[in-house]
Design an enzyme around this catalytic site. Structure first.
Site, PDB file in Angstrom:
ATOM      1  N   LYS A 165      50.296  39.152  41.691  1.00 25.71           N
ATOM      2  CA  LYS A 165      50.690  40.119  40.480  1.00 25.71           C
ATOM      3  C   LYS A 165      52.070  40.095  39.858  1.00 25.71           C
ATOM      4  O   LYS A 165      52.256  40.016  38.726  1.00 25.71           O
ATOM      5  CB  LYS A 165      50.200  41.525  40.739  1.00 25.71           C
ATOM      6  N   GLN A 187      48.884  49.288  45.711  1.00 21.18           N
ATOM      7  CA  GLN A 187      47.768  48.146  46.273  1.00 21.18           C
ATOM      8  C   GLN A 187      46.876  49.201  47.194  1.00 21.18           C
ATOM      9  O   GLN A 187      47.309  49.800  48.210  1.00 21.18           O
ATOM     10  CB  GLN A 187      48.112  47.136  46.901  1.00 21.18           C
ATOM     11  N   ASP A 225      46.840  50.973  36.712  1.00 17.59           N
ATOM     12  CA  ASP A 225      45.396  50.644  37.325  1.00 17.59           C
ATOM     13  C   ASP A 225      44.172  51.468  36.707  1.00 17.59           C
ATOM     14  O   ASP A 225      43.237  51.251  36.842  1.00 17.59           O
ATOM     15  CB  ASP A 225      45.629  51.044  38.833  1.00 17.59           C
TER      16      ASP A 225
END
Ligand code: GUN
Length: 300
Positions: free
Chosen positions: A54, A98, A121
């Protein structure tokens, strides 16, 4: 006849190139450099690898990226304090924590702490609610948003089609249903959600002109479970043991690819399907968040 292959690698590459151009223009025109912070707690090797990818992709697009890695023993309060700092930091427009988090940290408490305008997200309850109620400019979860782009960019408009989703997770299945149902480009489908407790799964999956499989179990969808000519998107990312590989495993989807490709009209492979799209949509959300926060003068 064998199905057309929907390459997530190719589509994600095109989106990343478009974003690189958009980011360059934002810098020249507005002096705006989108910033992404990724937060990783613990030493799960798969999570480290995802976060590294990422960050690398963000930098390649011209996005400022900061990775924060904390030990697995980090108390919840310390992580929340870190998020407060990132929420207040004007150079950071997107924050990604994460998952999974270690046991002493409650996922939902952490997701609730990220400012909704920086929630790239799309997991904050405010963004989940905005998506479910059809708000036009919402930060949508990256994996289902990537699936919509794969469909549209391969000429499959969900509007008026019957889409069947297998899986009801908060990360994929539920937001996938919201995106496909909403009155917006990439939406307007008739949606059925099946899951692990659905009896006679094949009878349901065979209804799908579009079939999206995100249940996390290899071999779930076989050839006879697919409507001839359907578009099949395999979201599964499963590690299965494979002694012929040096690392001892390979990544496989939820769909029996060799069977389904003989029935479907189009199919996405694993790897090289949805995986690269998730990263591209994270970058897209980061740029969108930066533009909106910049226009709002930093208010959410
Ligand atoms: N872990 C697995 N998928 C995801 C995702 O989409 N976002 C985050 N933050 N963690 C994940």
């Amino acid at each position: 006849m064998s199905a057309a292959i929907i390459s997530g690698t190719e589509i994600a590459g095109a989106i990343r190139e478009e974003l690189r151009e958009r980011v360059a223009l934002l810098g020249e025109r507005d002096g705006l450099v989108p910033g992404l912070a990724t937060v990783l707690v613990g030493d799960d090797p798969a999570s480290h690898s995802y976060v590294r990818m990422k960050n690398r992709a963000a930098r390649a697009a011209g996005i400022h990226s900061r990775q924060i890695t904390l030990p697995g023993s980090t108390p919840e309060a310390e992580l929340l304090g870190l998020l407060d700092g990132l929420n207040a930091d004007p150079a950071i427009h997107g924050i990604l924590v994460q998952l999974p988090l270690p046991d002493q940290i409650r996922d939902q408490v952490v997701l609730d702490r990220v400012l909704p305008g920086k929630d790239v997200d799309g997991f904050h309850p405010v963004n989940v609610g905005r998506l479910a109620t059809g708000a036009p400019d919402v930060l949508a979860p990256c994996t289902p948003a990537g699936v919509i782009q794969m469909l549209l960019r391969s000429g499959v408009d969900p509007s008026g089609r019957h889409a069947v989703i297998v899986g009801r997770s908060n990360i994929v299945g539920k937001p996938m249903a919201s995106l496909l149902m909403r009155k917006a480009p990439g939406g307007n489908a008739t949606v059925t959600v099946a899951h692990s407790r659905t009896p006679d799964l094949g009878a349901v999956t065979r209804l799908g002109e579009i079939l999206i499989v995100a249940i996390g179990r290899p071999g779930t969808v076989t050839g006879e479970m697919v409507r001839p000519g359907a578009t099949v998107i395999d979201v599964g990312t499963n590690r299965v043991e494979d002694a012929t590989r040096e690392r001892g495993y390979r990544i496989t989807g939820d769909v029996v690819f060799d069977e389904v490709r003989e029935v479907a009209g189009a199919i996405s492979p694993v790897p090289g399907g949805v995986g690269p799209m998730t990263i591209a949509m994270l970058l897209s959300n980061t740029v969108d968040a930066a533009v909106r926060l910049h226009a709002d003068g930093g208010r959410d």
